[in-house]
Write a protein that holds these residues in place. Structure first.
Motif, PDB file in Angstrom:
ATOM      1  N   CYS A 137      65.430  65.103  11.106  1.00  0.00           N
ATOM      2  CA  CYS A 137      64.602  63.991  11.587  1.00  0.00           C
ATOM      3  C   CYS A 137      64.127  63.108  10.429  1.00  0.00           C
ATOM      4  O   CYS A 137      64.105  61.883  10.538  1.00  0.00           O
ATOM      5  CB  CYS A 137      63.415  64.542  12.369  1.00  0.00           C
ATOM      6  SG  CYS A 137      62.377  63.285  13.126  1.00  0.00           S
ATOM      7  N   PHE A 138      63.762  63.724   9.314  1.00  0.00           N
ATOM      8  CA  PHE A 138      63.303  62.982   8.141  1.00  0.00           C
ATOM      9  C   PHE A 138      64.399  62.042   7.644  1.00  0.00           C
ATOM     10  O   PHE A 138      64.157  60.847   7.415  1.00  0.00           O
ATOM     11  CB  PHE A 138      62.904  63.971   7.046  1.00  0.00           C
ATOM     12  CG  PHE A 138      62.439  63.334   5.758  1.00  0.00           C
ATOM     13  CD1 PHE A 138      61.086  63.202   5.480  1.00  0.00           C
ATOM     14  CD2 PHE A 138      63.353  62.885   4.806  1.00  0.00           C
ATOM     15  CE1 PHE A 138      60.652  62.624   4.286  1.00  0.00           C
ATOM     16  CE2 PHE A 138      62.934  62.313   3.615  1.00  0.00           C
ATOM     17  CZ  PHE A 138      61.582  62.180   3.353  1.00  0.00           C
ATOM     18  N   LEU A 139      65.604  62.567   7.454  1.00  0.00           N
ATOM     19  CA  LEU A 139      66.707  61.746   6.946  1.00  0.00           C
ATOM     20  C   LEU A 139      67.094  60.653   7.930  1.00  0.00           C
ATOM     21  O   LEU A 139      67.409  59.528   7.533  1.00  0.00           O
ATOM     22  CB  LEU A 139      67.914  62.631   6.623  1.00  0.00           C
ATOM     23  CG  LEU A 139      67.739  63.631   5.480  1.00  0.00           C
ATOM     24  CD1 LEU A 139      69.019  64.445   5.284  1.00  0.00           C
ATOM     25  CD2 LEU A 139      67.364  62.919   4.184  1.00  0.00           C
ATOM     26  N   GLU A 140      67.074  60.982   9.214  1.00  0.00           N
ATOM     27  CA  GLU A 140      67.409  59.985  10.251  1.00  0.00           C
ATOM     28  C   GLU A 140      66.443  58.808  10.186  1.00  0.00           C
ATOM     29  O   GLU A 140      66.848  57.639  10.181  1.00  0.00           O
ATOM     30  CB  GLU A 140      67.339  60.646  11.632  1.00  0.00           C
ATOM     31  CG  GLU A 140      67.669  59.717  12.785  1.00  0.00           C
ATOM     32  CD  GLU A 140      69.124  59.815  13.213  1.00  0.00           C
ATOM     33  OE1 GLU A 140      69.692  58.761  13.507  1.00  0.00           O
ATOM     34  OE2 GLU A 140      69.674  60.922  13.242  1.00  0.00           O
ATOM     35  N   ARG A 141      65.147  59.132  10.132  1.00  0.00           N
ATOM     36  CA  ARG A 141      64.139  58.078  10.074  1.00  0.00           C
ATOM     37  C   ARG A 141      64.238  57.296   8.752  1.00  0.00           C
ATOM     38  O   ARG A 141      64.108  56.069   8.739  1.00  0.00           O
ATOM     39  CB  ARG A 141      62.747  58.703  10.205  1.00  0.00           C
ATOM     40  CG  ARG A 141      61.592  57.702  10.191  1.00  0.00           C
ATOM     41  CD  ARG A 141      61.488  56.973  11.502  1.00  0.00           C
ATOM     42  NE  ARG A 141      60.362  56.050  11.517  1.00  0.00           N
ATOM     43  CZ  ARG A 141      59.636  55.763  12.595  1.00  0.00           C
ATOM     44  NH1 ARG A 141      59.926  56.343  13.744  1.00  0.00           N
ATOM     45  NH2 ARG A 141      58.637  54.908  12.521  1.00  0.00           N
ATOM     46  N   GLN A 175      78.636  55.058   6.801  1.00  0.00           N
ATOM     47  CA  GLN A 175      79.736  56.006   6.955  1.00  0.00           C
ATOM     48  C   GLN A 175      79.355  57.388   6.432  1.00  0.00           C
ATOM     49  O   GLN A 175      79.691  58.414   7.038  1.00  0.00           O
ATOM     50  CB  GLN A 175      80.976  55.498   6.213  1.00  0.00           C
ATOM     51  CG  GLN A 175      81.697  54.350   6.920  1.00  0.00           C
ATOM     52  CD  GLN A 175      82.240  54.767   8.264  1.00  0.00           C
ATOM     53  OE1 GLN A 175      81.759  54.335   9.309  1.00  0.00           O
ATOM     54  NE2 GLN A 175      83.236  55.631   8.284  1.00  0.00           N
ATOM     55  N   SER A 176      78.640  57.424   5.309  1.00  0.00           N
ATOM     56  CA  SER A 176      78.212  58.705   4.729  1.00  0.00           C
ATOM     57  C   SER A 176      77.276  59.456   5.674  1.00  0.00           C
ATOM     58  O   SER A 176      77.405  60.673   5.871  1.00  0.00           O
ATOM     59  CB  SER A 176      77.510  58.469   3.394  1.00  0.00           C
ATOM     60  OG  SER A 176      78.383  57.884   2.453  1.00  0.00           O
ATOM     61  N   ILE A 177      76.329  58.710   6.257  1.00  0.00           N
ATOM     62  CA  ILE A 177      75.377  59.322   7.193  1.00  0.00           C
ATOM     63  C   ILE A 177      76.095  59.804   8.457  1.00  0.00           C
ATOM     64  O   ILE A 177      75.845  60.914   8.952  1.00  0.00           O
ATOM     65  CB  ILE A 177      74.277  58.310   7.558  1.00  0.00           C
ATOM     66  CG1 ILE A 177      73.456  57.947   6.324  1.00  0.00           C
ATOM     67  CG2 ILE A 177      73.371  58.880   8.653  1.00  0.00           C
ATOM     68  CD1 ILE A 177      72.730  59.090   5.685  1.00  0.00           C
TER      69      ILE A 177
END
Length: 436
Positions: free
Chosen positions: A164-168, A151-153
């Protein structure tokens, strides 16, 4: 390193290539892991009252995301649960993230800094893996953290703050958590904050016919608590109240329960014997005045910050329990979970290594592409000088040699930061292979 046997006429190209590579590496430093931080407080050093001072609801989260660009911050997210408030993101220094967070909290940044844990780079990455696994939860292996993290993301992504870094990274954390659930017993049994509340009710209240339960707030924890009440206590004498009446009606229909509008809160509190509060409001909504002079009641506050007025616990007819008290429940299930920690850490290490490999490859990809292009160019120029026609240069013949050089340099670049030296070495290795 082997003596560089570069054709003299290409020295200018060699120097230009080094400058190009360094510029490329500077350009890709925006996702530099050394600028990735996590700052947070949790149950280990703070009680629920202090954590409530730094809890972030959705409105506060939205405000933070709206004003973040003014502080030069563009890639971050916040986790705020009953166990913790943490901010993860990219910044020149961690103070930027802490100050931003505290613009919306009742607690100040000085207090947060005094109580916070701060991690950077790979240590921050590892911390998120442990949080996602439930290793860092107040109740070991609490599976509710995965949903809270998602939910936070999702919230931050809606404002375009997930790069892209956080997604991966978060996808790797979810993959790791899934493996842990499937391959270990860390989340075995039914121990979570919502289940601990149900266990407490079971041990302390005789739910004979006519005993009424009121659940206020049906977010993630409230919903899970309702389901556990029905499944493990076998009761449907439950009334739901939620700020959004439609959601209360929907869950009530699904579980065969009653619901009431928020306007009936005082009357429903008066009639209830057990009250569970998970409303996630900024201020207490169950007040001392609601409970004073009424029948004996057990009140369980699952909210951070507290949604039950603290002075209500002073009333002789009220037993008030919060999340910190519930987390102390210790049984055989938790003992079994602790035995799984070594397996869990191995799975985390495996998935974290995969993520770090991806990070290094992504970080070096532009430079590797530039090196490869330069090698092709030098080969064609060399062929043209010898044969007199660059258009007839058999590039395919050199493709395997070029790729072999690139693969070797890629491995070295994962461990080193001297990109110019890597470039020179690539040129040297390729010229040697062509000459041979």
């Amino acid at each position: 390193m082997m003596l560089i046997k570069v054709w003299p006429m290409y020295l200018a190209n060699l120097y230009t290539g080094i400058i190009t590579i360094e510029k490329i590496m500077d350009h890709t430093s925006q996702a530099d892991i050394s600028k990735f931080f996590i700052a947070g407080i949790n149950y280990k050093k703070t009680d629920a009252a202090i954590r409530g001072m730094f809890a972030i609801n959705n409105d506060q989260y939205a405000n933070i995301l709206t004003i973040a660009p003014e502080s030069g911050l563009h890639s971050f997210f916040i986790i705020s649960t009953c166990n913790r408030t943490e901010i993860y993101g990219f910044a020149d220094n961690v103070g930027q993230l802490i100050n931003l967070l505290c613009t919306q909290t009742t607690g100040d940044s000085e207090t947060f800094n005094r109580l916070a844990y701060i991690k950077n780079g790979a240590d921050a990455v590892e911390h998120l893996f442990e949080v996602g696994a439930g290793l860092d939860s107040q109740i070991l292996g609490d599976y509710e953290i995965t949903g809270q993290l998602k939910q936070s993301i999702k919230f931050a992504k809606g404002y375009n703050f997930i790069n892209c870094f956080l997604e991966r990274l978060v996808n790797s954390v979810f993959q790791s958590s899934k493996m842990i659930r499937n391959e270990t017993a860390l989340s075995s049994g039914t121990v979570s904050v919502s289940y601990a509340a149900v266990e407490y009710i079971k041990e302390n209240i005789n739910l004979c016919a006519g005993r009424k339960i009121l659940v206020i707030g049906i977010g993630k924890i409230g919903r899970n608590t309702c389901k556990n009440l029905v499944d493990y206590l076998g009761t449907t004498n439950i009334t739901l109240i939620n700020r959004s009446e439609e959601k209360a009606a929907e869950l009530a229909a699904e579980l065969g329960l009653a619901y009431a509008p928020i306007e009936d809160l005082a009357a429903e509190i008066k009639n209830a014997d057990v009250i569970l509060v998970a409303a996630n409001a900024a201020e207490p909504i169950v007040l001392k005045s609601h409970l004073e002079g009424k029948n004996t009641k057990l009140v369980v506050d699952l909210s951070i910050p507290y949604n039950v007025e603290a002075s209500a616990g002073e009333l002789p007819n009220v037993s008030l329990v919060n999340v910190d008290a519930l987390s102390k429940i210790n049984d055989n299930t938790l003992m079994k979970r602790r035995a799984e920690i070594p397996k869990v850490k191995c799975i985390i290490a495996q998935n974290m290594a995969g993520f770090m490999d991806w990070y290094m490859m992504r970080k070096n990809a532009p430079a590797l592409h530039a090196i490869k292009s330069k090698l092709v160019y030098l080969y064609m120029q060399h062929f043209s000088d010898i044969k007199g026609d660059a258009d007839k240069c058999p590039v395919m013949a050199a493709e395997k040699k070029i790729q072999k050089v690139i693969n070797g340099i890629a491995g070295k670049m994962r461990e080193e930061k001297q990109h110019g030296c890597n470039y020179i070495e690539a040129i040297n290795d390729f010229i040697v292979s062509v000459n041979n």
